[in-house]
Write a protein that holds these residues in place. Structure first.
Motif, PDB file in Angstrom:
ATOM      1  N   THR A   1       0.853  -1.187   0.000  1.00 39.34           N
ATOM      2  CA  THR A   1       0.000   0.000   0.000  1.00 39.34           C
ATOM      3  C   THR A   1       0.885   1.231   0.000  1.00 39.34           C
ATOM      4  OG1 THR A   1      -1.773  -1.135   1.204  1.00 39.34           O
ATOM      5  CG2 THR A   1      -1.787   1.269   1.241  1.00 39.34           C
ATOM      6  N   ALA A   2       0.644   2.132  -0.942  1.00 34.25           N
ATOM      7  CA  ALA A   2       1.472   3.322  -1.069  1.00 34.25           C
ATOM      8  C   ALA A   2       1.358   4.187   0.182  1.00 34.25           C
ATOM      9  CB  ALA A   2       1.055   4.121  -2.294  1.00 34.25           C
ATOM     10  N   PRO A   3       2.442   4.870   0.572  1.00 38.85           N
ATOM     11  CA  PRO A   3       2.385   5.777   1.733  1.00 38.85           C
ATOM     12  C   PRO A   3       1.285   6.812   1.557  1.00 38.85           C
ATOM     13  CG  PRO A   3       4.651   5.453   1.006  1.00 38.85           C
ATOM     14  CD  PRO A   3       3.782   4.822  -0.037  1.00 38.85           C
TER      15      PRO A   3
ATOM     16  N   LEU B   1       1.928  -9.542  -7.360  1.00 41.62           N
ATOM     17  CA  LEU B   1       2.388  -8.363  -6.647  1.00 41.62           C
ATOM     18  C   LEU B   1       1.364  -7.258  -6.875  1.00 41.62           C
ATOM     19  CD1 LEU B   1       4.439  -6.555  -5.139  1.00 41.62           C
ATOM     20  CD2 LEU B   1       5.592  -6.198  -7.335  1.00 41.62           C
ATOM     21  N   VAL B   2       0.834  -6.688  -5.780  1.00 42.96           N
ATOM     22  CA  VAL B   2      -0.157  -5.617  -5.870  1.00 42.96           C
ATOM     23  C   VAL B   2       0.466  -4.326  -5.353  1.00 42.96           C
ATOM     24  CG1 VAL B   2      -2.449  -4.828  -5.200  1.00 42.96           C
ATOM     25  CG2 VAL B   2      -2.010  -7.281  -5.467  1.00 42.96           C
ATOM     26  N   LEU B   3       0.392  -3.281  -6.167  1.00 47.54           N
ATOM     27  CA  LEU B   3       0.794  -1.938  -5.744  1.00 47.54           C
ATOM     28  C   LEU B   3      -0.482  -1.112  -5.645  1.00 47.54           C
ATOM     29  CD1 LEU B   3       3.949  -1.305  -7.986  1.00 47.54           C
ATOM     30  CD2 LEU B   3       3.841  -2.283  -5.686  1.00 47.54           C
ATOM     31  N   ASP B   4      -0.988  -0.961  -4.432  1.00 46.55           N
ATOM     32  CA  ASP B   4      -2.276  -0.292  -4.204  1.00 46.55           C
ATOM     33  C   ASP B   4      -2.051   1.198  -3.984  1.00 46.55           C
ATOM     34  OD1 ASP B   4      -5.036   0.003  -3.716  1.00 46.55           O
ATOM     35  OD2 ASP B   4      -4.688  -0.130  -1.560  1.00 46.55           O
ATOM     36  N   GLY B   5      -2.787   2.011  -4.738  1.00 47.98           N
ATOM     37  CA  GLY B   5      -2.672   3.459  -4.586  1.00 47.98           C
ATOM     38  C   GLY B   5      -1.375   4.012  -5.142  1.00 47.98           C
ATOM     39  N   ALA B   6      -0.836   3.375  -6.168  1.00 51.29           N
ATOM     40  CA  ALA B   6       0.457   3.779  -6.711  1.00 51.29           C
ATOM     41  C   ALA B   6       0.337   5.059  -7.539  1.00 51.29           C
ATOM     42  CB  ALA B   6       1.037   2.663  -7.580  1.00 51.29           C
TER      43      ALA B   6
ATOM     44  N   VAL C   1      -1.898  -3.079 -10.357  1.00 50.25           N
ATOM     45  CA  VAL C   1      -1.721  -1.715  -9.849  1.00 50.25           C
ATOM     46  C   VAL C   1      -3.088  -1.055  -9.744  1.00 50.25           C
ATOM     47  CG1 VAL C   1      -0.645   0.537 -10.266  1.00 50.25           C
ATOM     48  CG2 VAL C   1       0.548  -1.558 -10.949  1.00 50.25           C
ATOM     49  N   THR C   2      -3.340  -0.363  -8.642  1.00 47.65           N
ATOM     50  CA  THR C   2      -4.514   0.508  -8.560  1.00 47.65           C
ATOM     51  C   THR C   2      -4.005   1.937  -8.522  1.00 47.65           C
ATOM     52  OG1 THR C   2      -4.691   0.630  -6.131  1.00 47.65           O
ATOM     53  CG2 THR C   2      -5.723  -1.257  -7.223  1.00 47.65           C
TER      54      THR C   2
END
Length: 447
Positions: A164-166, A215-220, A244-245
Motif C-alpha cells: 500500500t502506497a504511503p 504483486l499488488v501496488l495499491d494506490g500507486a 496496480v490501482t
C-alpha cells in the motif's frame, strides 16, 4: 568454506551474500575496482559474487573482502551466515513454497462487483495479462476490487505480495507476515527506482523463482514507477503478475487498462429498478445505519433517485447513507437533488469526505486545460446527459479530437457512460458536479 546446502539453496545463499557485499560497498562509497584493490580479489570475482553467480565461495575470499570493506565482527559473521544458512534467499524460497503469503483481509463485503472481479482474476491467473492497472475516480472501489481478486488468486494457490502506497487509506486488515512484508518492500522499492538499476535484488529470484505470484501496488503513482525495472522483473521472474490501482494509467507497453466505473444507477423516471447495483449497494449501507428500514415502494423509489443523482459512486453513496442518522430518507433525497455537496462528508468518518473532495479536486485540476474547460461547459449545460456531437458543438474541434477527449475523461473517472436513453451517452458524475465550481474556479470558458 563448507556448507550442507542443497544445490538450489547454494544459489540463493550466494545471491544473498552478494547482496550484503554490494550493500556494504555502496554504504562506504567504494567502486568494485576500489574494493578489488583493497581486498586483492579480482574485479570479475567481486562482480560475480555481487550478482550471485559465484558458487561456494572460499572462506579466504570472504575474509579478504571483509578486510577490504573494513567490517566489524558482527558484519563479518553476517557474511558467513549468508552462505551457511542461506540467509534470506534460501529461507524465503522455502517459506514461499510452504506458506503462501496472503493479501490483507477486507473489512467490508464485496457488493455488486462480481463480474469485474471474475474478469480480473481470470486474466491474472492465466497469465494472459501480466500488468493490469485498475483506474477510476477516487472512492469508486479500486482497492476493494483488487482485494477480491487477490483473495481469489490466493485461494487458487498464488502467493500474494501486497504493498500500500504511503498515505493511501485501505479498509482492510494487513497480513501479519514479516517475511513477505520485507520482500514486498524490496519489490516496491525496486520499481520506484531505489538502489542500483543494474542489479535486481537477488533474494527476489531466490524466493520467487518461476512460480506464479501476484504483486499488488495499491494506490500507486504511475509517474514514480520505473518501466525499465518492471521489464527486468517480468523477464527474470516469469511467474510474476503485477496488479496496480491508481488514479491514472501508467501508459506503458503491455499494460492492460482496467477502467472501473461507478455502479450502474439507471434513471428512475423510466421505472424504479430495485435490483440495480447502485440501489442495492445504497440500500445495504442505509440498513447499516437504520436497520429498521423496510424496503417498501416509497423507500425503494427514494433509494433509486439518490443512487442515480450520485451516479452510483460507492464512497459518495456510503457518505450519503451516514446522514440517515440525522435525517429521514425523503429529506436525504431532497438534499441530494438540490445540492449533494454537503453529503460528501461522511458523518461517521470526517476524513472520508475531505479525502473524497481533495482527490476529486486533484483529478480535475490535473486535467489538460481543454478538458477542464469542457467539464465546466458540460456542468453548466441544462441537460444532465451529453453525446459526442455535443462535445463537437461545444469545442468546435474535429470529431477524432473530441473522441479522444471523451475517452480521457472516462479514464480519469470524471464522467461515466449512460445507456438510459438507449444511445451512447455520457454523464458528468454528481460528485464531480458538486465540487467542480470550486475546483475549476479559474478555468477559462470554452467560448
Amino acid at each position: 568454506m563448507t556448507t550442507s546446502l542443497s544445490p538450489e539453496d547454494t544459489v540463493t545463499a550466494t545471491a544473498a551474500l552478494g547482496t550484503l557485499i554490494r550493500g556494504h560497498r555502496l554504504r562506504i562509497g567504494l567502486t568494485q575496482q576500489e574494493l578489488a584493490d583493497f581486498s586483492t580479489i579480482s574485479v570479475r570475482a567481486i562482480r560475480d559474487l555481487e550478482k550471485g553467480k559465484a558458487q561456494r565461495p572460499r572462506a579466504d575470499t570472504v575474509r579478504l573482502i571483509a578486510d577490504g570493506l573494513r567490517l566489524g565482527p558482527r558484519a563479518r559473521t553476517a557474511l558467513e551466515d549468508a552462505v551457511r544458512r542461506g540467509h534470506r534467499g534460501g529461507a524465503g524460497a522455502r517459506y514461499f513454497a510452504a506458506e503462501r503469503p496472503a493479501p490483507p483481509v477486507p473489512l467490508h463485503p464485496l457488493i455488486e462487483r462480481d463480474a469485474e472481479a471474475t474478469v480480473l482474476t481470470e486474466e491474472l491467473r492465466s497469465g494472459a495479462e501480466r500488468l493490469i492497472t485498475v483506474v477510476g475516480l477516487s472512492g469508486v472501489g479500486k482497492t476493494r476490487l483488487a482485494l477480491e481478486a487477490a483473495a481469489r488468486l490466493h485461494a487458487a494457490g498464488l502467493p500474494v505480495l501486497w504493498h500500500t502506497a504511503p498515505g493511501a487509506v485501505s479498509d482492510s486488515l494487513p497480513a501479519c507476515d514479516d517475511r513477505s512484508a520485507a520482500l514486498t518492500a524490496d519489490c516496491a522499492a525496486f520499481l520506484h527506482g531505489e538502489g542500483d538499476a543494474d542489479d535486481l535484488a537477488p533474494e527476489l529470484s531466490g524466493a520467487l523463482g518461476d512460480r506464479p505470484v501476484l504483486l499488488v501496488l495499491d494506490g500507486a503513482d504511475p509517474a514514480r514507477l520505473d518501466f525499465h525495472r518492471l521489464t527486468r522483473l517480468l523477464r527474470e521472474l516469469p511467474g510474476l503478475r503485477l496488479l496496480v490501482t491508481a488514479d491514472a494509467p501508467w501508459n506503458v507497453p503491455g499494460e492492460r487498462l482496467f477502467l472501473l466505473s461507478p455502479l450502474e444507477a439507471p434513471d428512475p423516471s423510466g421505472g424504479v429498478r430495485p435490483d440495480a447495483p447502485a440501489a442495492r449497494f445504497l440500500l445495504s449501507r442505509l440498513r447499516h445505519v437504520r436497520p429498521d428500514i423496510v424496503p417498501d415502494e416509497r423507500v425503494l423509489t427514494d433509494v433509486a433517485w439518490v443512487a442515480h443523482r450520485l451516479d452510483g459512486h460507492p464512497l459518495a453513496l456510503s457518505a450519503a447513507a451516514s446522514w440517515l442518522t440525522v435525517c429521514d430518507l425523503t429529506t436525504l433525497r431532497g438534499i441530494v437533488e438540490s445540492d449533494p455537496a454537503p453529503l460528501l462528508d461522511h458523518l461517521a468518518d470526517g476524513r472520508s469526505g475531505s479525502r473524497l473532495r481533495e482527490h476529486v479536486a486533484r483529478t480535475l485540476t490535473a486535467l489538460p486545460d481543454g478538458h477542464r474547460q469542457l467539464i465546466s461547459a458540460l456542468c453548466a449545460a441544462s441537460e444532465d446527459e451529453f453525446v459526442l456531437e455535443d462535445v463537437v458543438r461545444l469545442t468546435g474541434m474535429p470529431l477524432p479530437h473530441c473522441g479522444r477527449a471523451v475517452r480521457d475523461l472516462l479514464v480519469s473517472g470524471v464522467i461515466r457512460s449512460s445507456t438510459d436513453a438507449g444511445r451512447s451517452a455520457f454523464r458528468v458524475l454528481g460528485v464531480v458536479r458538486a465540487i467542480a465550481a470550486d475546483a475549476l474556479a479559474t478555468t477559462t470558458p470554452l467560448r
